[in-house]
Design a protein around this motif. Structure first.
Motif, PDB file in Angstrom:
ATOM      1  N   ARG A   1       0.828  -1.203   0.000  1.00 23.81           N
ATOM      2  CA  ARG A   1       0.000   0.000   0.000  1.00 23.81           C
ATOM      3  C   ARG A   1       0.869   1.263   0.000  1.00 23.81           C
ATOM      4  O   ARG A   1       1.971   1.271   0.518  1.00 23.81           O
ATOM      5  N   ASN A   2       0.298   2.337  -0.580  1.00 27.41           N
ATOM      6  CA  ASN A   2       0.934   3.663  -0.521  1.00 27.41           C
ATOM      7  C   ASN A   2       2.410   3.605  -0.925  1.00 27.41           C
ATOM      8  O   ASN A   2       3.262   4.279  -0.326  1.00 27.41           O
ATOM      9  N   ALA A   3       2.716   2.816  -1.951  1.00 31.50           N
ATOM     10  CA  ALA A   3       4.107   2.565  -2.315  1.00 31.50           C
ATOM     11  C   ALA A   3       4.808   3.790  -2.879  1.00 31.50           C
ATOM     12  O   ALA A   3       6.038   3.876  -2.845  1.00 31.50           O
ATOM     13  N   PHE A   4       4.050   4.750  -3.397  1.00 36.88           N
ATOM     14  CA  PHE A   4       4.651   5.890  -4.081  1.00 36.88           C
ATOM     15  C   PHE A   4       4.450   7.194  -3.321  1.00 36.88           C
ATOM     16  O   PHE A   4       4.488   8.279  -3.910  1.00 36.88           O
ATOM     17  N   GLY A   5       4.223   7.087  -2.007  1.00 32.36           N
ATOM     18  CA  GLY A   5       4.127   8.295  -1.209  1.00 32.36           C
ATOM     19  C   GLY A   5       2.726   8.632  -0.764  1.00 32.36           C
ATOM     20  O   GLY A   5       1.769   7.900  -1.003  1.00 32.36           O
TER      21      GLY A   5
ATOM     22  N   SER B   1       0.926  12.840  -5.095  1.00 34.62           N
ATOM     23  CA  SER B   1       0.112  12.417  -6.238  1.00 34.62           C
ATOM     24  C   SER B   1       0.671  12.984  -7.535  1.00 34.62           C
ATOM     25  O   SER B   1       1.260  14.068  -7.557  1.00 34.62           O
ATOM     26  N   SER B   2       0.480  12.233  -8.632  1.00 31.62           N
ATOM     27  CA  SER B   2       0.994  12.684  -9.920  1.00 31.62           C
ATOM     28  C   SER B   2       0.117  12.171 -11.046  1.00 31.62           C
ATOM     29  O   SER B   2      -0.687  11.253 -10.868  1.00 31.62           O
ATOM     30  N   ARG B   3       0.289  12.793 -12.205  1.00 32.28           N
ATOM     31  CA  ARG B   3      -0.393  12.371 -13.426  1.00 32.28           C
ATOM     32  C   ARG B   3       0.672  12.019 -14.451  1.00 32.28           C
ATOM     33  O   ARG B   3       1.558  12.840 -14.730  1.00 32.28           O
ATOM     34  N   GLU B   4       0.595  10.798 -14.993  1.00 31.48           N
ATOM     35  CA  GLU B   4       1.637  10.307 -15.875  1.00 31.48           C
ATOM     36  C   GLU B   4       1.020   9.488 -17.011  1.00 31.48           C
ATOM     37  O   GLU B   4      -0.075   8.951 -16.863  1.00 31.48           O
TER      38      GLU B   4
ATOM     39  N   ARG C   1      -1.660   7.933  -3.710  1.00 32.65           N
ATOM     40  CA  ARG C   1      -1.382   6.950  -2.654  1.00 32.65           C
ATOM     41  C   ARG C   1      -1.468   5.537  -3.233  1.00 32.65           C
ATOM     42  O   ARG C   1      -2.087   4.644  -2.663  1.00 32.65           O
ATOM     43  N   ALA C   2      -0.812   5.353  -4.346  1.00 29.45           N
ATOM     44  CA  ALA C   2      -0.990   4.142  -5.140  1.00 29.45           C
ATOM     45  C   ALA C   2      -0.204   2.965  -4.570  1.00 29.45           C
ATOM     46  O   ALA C   2       0.906   3.126  -4.061  1.00 29.45           O
ATOM     47  N   PRO C   3      -0.757   1.746  -4.704  1.00 32.23           N
ATOM     48  CA  PRO C   3      -0.021   0.548  -4.311  1.00 32.23           C
ATOM     49  C   PRO C   3       0.917   0.090  -5.423  1.00 32.23           C
ATOM     50  O   PRO C   3       0.760   0.461  -6.593  1.00 32.23           O
ATOM     51  N   GLU C   4       1.873  -0.743  -5.060  1.00 33.31           N
ATOM     52  CA  GLU C   4       2.752  -1.413  -6.018  1.00 33.31           C
ATOM     53  C   GLU C   4       2.504  -2.909  -5.918  1.00 33.31           C
ATOM     54  O   GLU C   4       2.307  -3.449  -4.818  1.00 33.31           O
ATOM     55  N   VAL C   5       2.496  -3.593  -7.046  1.00 34.15           N
ATOM     56  CA  VAL C   5       2.441  -5.054  -7.050  1.00 34.15           C
ATOM     57  C   VAL C   5       3.871  -5.555  -6.911  1.00 34.15           C
ATOM     58  O   VAL C   5       4.719  -5.298  -7.773  1.00 34.15           O
ATOM     59  N   THR C   6       4.161  -6.264  -5.824  1.00 32.61           N
ATOM     60  CA  THR C   6       5.533  -6.704  -5.551  1.00 32.61           C
ATOM     61  C   THR C   6       5.779  -8.160  -5.910  1.00 32.61           C
ATOM     62  O   THR C   6       6.930  -8.592  -5.962  1.00 32.61           O
ATOM     63  N   ALA C   7       4.715  -8.927  -6.150  1.00 26.32           N
ATOM     64  CA  ALA C   7       4.874 -10.323  -6.564  1.00 26.32           C
ATOM     65  C   ALA C   7       3.617 -10.756  -7.292  1.00 26.32           C
ATOM     66  O   ALA C   7       2.512 -10.322  -6.956  1.00 26.32           O
ATOM     67  N   VAL C   8       3.800 -11.601  -8.301  1.00 27.51           N
ATOM     68  CA  VAL C   8       2.666 -12.159  -9.034  1.00 27.51           C
ATOM     69  C   VAL C   8       2.815 -13.666  -9.099  1.00 27.51           C
ATOM     70  O   VAL C   8       3.918 -14.206  -9.081  1.00 27.51           O
ATOM     71  N   GLY C   9       1.679 -14.354  -9.193  1.00 27.93           N
ATOM     72  CA  GLY C   9       1.687 -15.801  -9.299  1.00 27.93           C
ATOM     73  C   GLY C   9       0.595 -16.265 -10.228  1.00 27.93           C
ATOM     74  O   GLY C   9      -0.127 -15.461 -10.826  1.00 27.93           O
ATOM     75  N   GLY C  10       0.441 -17.578 -10.330  1.00 29.49           N
ATOM     76  CA  GLY C  10      -0.629 -18.137 -11.145  1.00 29.49           C
ATOM     77  C   GLY C  10      -0.534 -17.672 -12.582  1.00 29.49           C
ATOM     78  O   GLY C  10       0.543 -17.622 -13.178  1.00 29.49           O
ATOM     79  N   ASP C  11      -1.700 -17.283 -13.132  1.00 32.91           N
ATOM     80  CA  ASP C  11      -1.744 -16.841 -14.532  1.00 32.91           C
ATOM     81  C   ASP C  11      -1.749 -15.324 -14.658  1.00 32.91           C
ATOM     82  O   ASP C  11      -2.134 -14.776 -15.680  1.00 32.91           O
ATOM     83  N   VAL C  12      -1.298 -14.629 -13.608  1.00 29.76           N
ATOM     84  CA  VAL C  12      -1.278 -13.161 -13.628  1.00 29.76           C
ATOM     85  C   VAL C  12      -0.142 -12.668 -14.518  1.00 29.76           C
ATOM     86  O   VAL C  12       1.006 -13.113 -14.403  1.00 29.76           O
ATOM     87  N   ARG C  13      -0.472 -11.730 -15.408  1.00 29.79           N
ATOM     88  CA  ARG C  13       0.512 -11.124 -16.301  1.00 29.79           C
ATOM     89  C   ARG C  13       0.749  -9.668 -15.892  1.00 29.79           C
ATOM     90  O   ARG C  13      -0.199  -8.950 -15.573  1.00 29.79           O
TER      91      ARG C  13
END
Length: 204
Positions: free
Chosen positions: A113-117, A122-125, A140-152
């Motif tokens: 959670r809140n990985a980018f501050g 907040s920013s627009r990109e 206050r965006a999250p980051e995905v730190t690991a993926v499994g299964g059929d997630v791309r």
């Protein structure tokens, strides 16, 4: 409305109106849902989990006895679009949950959670995704730190989906989940893909 996909939009908290507007623009029938009874009023051809405050959404889902019906609807295979807090709700694991926070645990990813501050960061990109470039708002965006299964992995911040940046969007054949908010910039790229999937679900 008839002949169009019917979309359940979780409306307990957070940014709902923008999603509803964009889904209507794309020819779907969005229905804000705020109770277990509303969730049971299908058929549904898709589900949207909006941004907001993930721990608050979690508490409200449990308080209103919506958590299990929502998880069952998602595991039934309907298409899902999730933004920011919605992605956290889907995740199997949250690295830094708020006290007592849980998730639906239906998508094999780990999020931070809140990985980018904080809000002030907040920013627009522009983000390059597997479905096209997206004008994205990060709040206050999250980051995905690991993926499994059929997630791309379909998007990384500041890079191509195959690059080395932080993972900010993922997908399966059922789910599109992202850290950012395309609804706040009215970017239809990912919503369009979601509605295409909902149309297929309706005709399945």
């Amino acid at each position: 409305m008839t002949g169009v996909p019917r979309i359940a939009v979780l409306a307990l908290q957070g940014g709902v109106a923008e999603h509803v507007e964009m889904l209507r623009e794309l020819g779907a029938e969005p229905v804000p849902v705020r109770s277990a009874a509303a969730l049971s009023s299908g058929p549904w051809h898709g589900v949207v989990l909006p941004g907001g405050e993930s721990s608050t959404m979690d508490r409200l889902l449990r308080r209103f006895r919506m958590r299990d019906p929502l998880a069952e609807l998602i595991t039934s295979g309907v298409p899902v679009l999730a933004t920011c807090a919605g992605l956290i709700l889907l995740a199997e694991r949250i690295e830094d949950p708020a006290p007592g926070q849980t998730s639906l645990g239906v998508l094999p990813v780990t999020v931070r959670r809140n990985a980018f501050g904080r809000q002030v960061d907040s920013s627009r990109e522009e983000v390059s995704t597997a479905f096209g470039k997206v004008d994205a708002a990060f709040i206050r965006a999250p980051e995905v730190t690991a993926v499994g299964g059929d997630v791309r992995v379909i998007a990384r911040r500041g890079s191509s989906p195959q690059g080395a940046g932080a993972v900010v969007a993922v997908a399966t054949d059922q789910v599109i989940g992202m850290s950012f908010h395309p609804e706040l910039t009215h970017d239809l790229t990912l919503h369009s893909e979601f509605v295409r999937r909902a149309h297929r679900q309706r005709h399945a």
